[in-house]
Design an enzyme around this catalytic site. Structure first.
Site, PDB file in Angstrom:
ATOM      1  N   ASP A   1      -5.842  -7.771   5.618  1.00 17.39           N
ATOM      2  CA  ASP A   1      -6.212  -6.706   4.998  1.00 17.39           C
ATOM      3  C   ASP A   1      -6.894  -5.433   5.626  1.00 17.39           C
ATOM      4  OD1 ASP A   1      -5.373  -7.122   2.216  1.00 17.39           O
ATOM      5  OD2 ASP A   1      -7.232  -7.980   1.765  1.00 17.39           O
TER       6      ASP A   1
ATOM      7  N   PHE B   1      -2.876  -3.858   6.503  1.00 17.69           N
ATOM      8  CA  PHE B   1      -3.746  -2.651   6.522  1.00 17.69           C
ATOM      9  C   PHE B   1      -4.478  -1.816   5.453  1.00 17.69           C
ATOM     10  CE2 PHE B   1       0.466  -2.823   8.891  1.00 17.69           C
ATOM     11  CZ  PHE B   1      -0.124  -3.464  10.079  1.00 17.69           C
ATOM     12  N   CYS B   2      -4.996  -2.591   4.542  1.00 20.02           N
ATOM     13  CA  CYS B   2      -5.610  -2.176   3.484  1.00 20.02           C
ATOM     14  C   CYS B   2      -4.634  -0.966   2.690  1.00 20.02           C
ATOM     15  CB  CYS B   2      -6.810  -1.445   3.867  1.00 20.02           C
ATOM     16  SG  CYS B   2      -8.085  -2.723   4.495  1.00 20.02           S
ATOM     17  N   ALA B   3      -3.396  -1.453   2.592  1.00 20.01           N
ATOM     18  CA  ALA B   3      -2.408  -0.611   2.281  1.00 20.01           C
ATOM     19  C   ALA B   3      -1.485  -1.274   1.352  1.00 20.01           C
ATOM     20  CB  ALA B   3      -1.909   0.555   2.929  1.00 20.01           C
TER      21      ALA B   3
END
Length: 447
Positions: A446, A360-362
């Protein structure tokens, strides 16, 4: 505006794709259950109605003398006022239209006159752009996290504190007003990444003391390519134009350029008139739905989803803090014995349920939560219903009890049913395939 549906088993508001029929691997079809609102929300009917109304008038803005151009210009600038009012923008604030939240944050990063303090739990869009980034590692509690932020701000001057309004991984909400007071106490300003918070909770930046707010139309039921940055004018007027080009200038000579002030300074080129109009329409509609009880509806569904998943053996829900004051409709989980991509593929192929899997782009947050390989995220919205929640919980329970009824294989990080007999509609190029690396990049890990 579309009437609000009062039946708790029904969606709260009408959205596009509510009756979408999707194929399953067994040859049958079912109504799509969308649990991917946190990535991109479907358009509200009120938004598509506004676009249809404006389309006949679509034309160039700001410099056209034709009637259609004048109408488009008026609609574009009216949208600026609508968005400002929606978030309680103050008289010294400016509204700059962008492509999305990431675009907004990168724009502001070029205007910040100093270092920026951020948390390690941020989405990459609020972690990577800042020059002179100083990262604070979040604690297990919000209270201790706030103390760590204060210690960092007190250690040496910072220009900006940049924080998420609600985690895009867990939905947990930070005490924004307290953080704004803290930032101002130490001479810093505060930026709130509102991508996940604004679609779920009313954000009044005047009342909260927020200096800058960024959010995206595509997460606010207006998937037409517009975002927004709202905040104090002085930094934006002093910063280098985000894009150099027509519309961003007052005058141009071969040896000298006089740049316009904001917002024109950062809106070079032909703007996304339809996207901006859609964003304004979404602000109006979301405000009306909030007043009619949308937040309470979401909280009921979130509690139902959390309790249902927690009751399943082997399912673990992710959480950053043990004392977060609130959480929006995002529930992220893992299932023992199954990778997140395999779970997502199973839910789609056998049950017609759309979730998000990956990091989750984290990436830093997933790693510190002990799930460096990713997890499964189910996110709720105005089109969600109790029936959808029960369907997801039942599908996960069936996976744990009986396993999948189809075979699944991983290809370059993307899980697919093997074979996959589901046809694509004519509007999509099925030859690329949803699992094609060239088509998806790192979507599965991502997004």
């Amino acid at each position: 505006m579309t009437a609000v549906l009062e039946n708790s088993c029904a969606p709260f508001a009408a959205v596009s794709g509510a009756d979408l029929q999707v194929p399953l691997v067994d040859g049958t079809t079912c109504t799509y259950a969308n649990f991917d609102y946190a990535a991109s929300a479907p358009a509200l009917d009120a938004v598509t109605d506004r676009i249809a109304e404006l389309l006949p008038y679509y034309s160039s803005v700001h410099r056209g003398a034709g009637y259609a151009s004048r109408v488009s210009t008026a609609a574009y600038e009216k949208a600026r006022v609508t968005v400002a009012n929606f978030v309680g923008a103050q008289s010294d604030s400016v509204v700059v239209f962008t492509r999305n939240t990431t675009d907004s944050l990168n724009l502001l990063a070029g205007c910040v006159p100093g270092e920026t303090v951020v948390l390690d739990i941020e989405h990459h869009a609020n972690l990577l752009p800042w020059n002179g980034r100083r990262v604070v590692v979040a604690a297990d509690s919000v209270a201790e996290t706030v103390r760590r932020i204060e210690a960092e701000l007190a250690s040496k001057p910072a220009a900006l504190l940049a924080v998420t309004g609600a985690s895009n991984v867990t939905g947990e909400v930070l005490p924004i007003e307290d953080l704004a007071d803290l930032a101002h106490r130490y001479g810093a300003r505060i930026l709130v990444d509102g991508a996940q918070l604004v679609p779920h909770r009313r954000v009044d930046i005047g009342e909260l003391g927020v200096d800058y707010l960024a959010f995206s139309g595509h997460k606010l039921y207006a998937p037409h390519g517009a975002g927004v940055l709202i905040g104090k004018r002085d930094w934006l007027d002093a910063g280098e134009p985000y894009l150099a080009g027509g519309g961003a200038v007052r005058s141009v000579r071969i040896d000298r350029t006089e740049w316009a002030l904001s917002p024109a300074r950062h809106e070079a080129g032909t703007p996304n008139v339809l996207g901006v109009a859609a964003l304004a329409a979404a602000c109006d509609a979301v405000a009306a739905h909030e007043a009619a009880g949308a937040v309470e509806h979401e909280r009921r569904l979130s509690a139902r989803l959390r309790h249902g998943l927690q009751a399943i053996t082997g399912v673990d829900l992710l959480q950053v803090w043990n004392d977060s004051p609130d959480s929006v409709g995002i529930v992220t989980f893992t299932v023992d014995g199954y990778g997140p991509g395999e779970v997502a593929a199973y839910l789609s192929a056998e049950h017609g349920i759309g979730v998000r899997d990956g990091k989750f782009c984290a990436h830093p947050l997933l790693a510190r939560l002990g799930h460096a390989g990713g997890a499964v995220r189910a996110s709720l919205g105005l089109g969600s219903s109790e029936a959808d929640v029960d369907r997801l919980v039942g599908a996960v329970e069936l996976l744990v009890q009986d396993g999948p009824s189809w075979s699944y294989e991983e290809d370059n990080g993307w899980w697919n049913p093997v074979p996959d007999p589901r046809p694509f509609p004519d509007l999509a190029d099925g030859s690329a395939g949803v699992g094609s690396p060239c088509a998806t990049g790192e979507v599965s890990i991502d997004s």
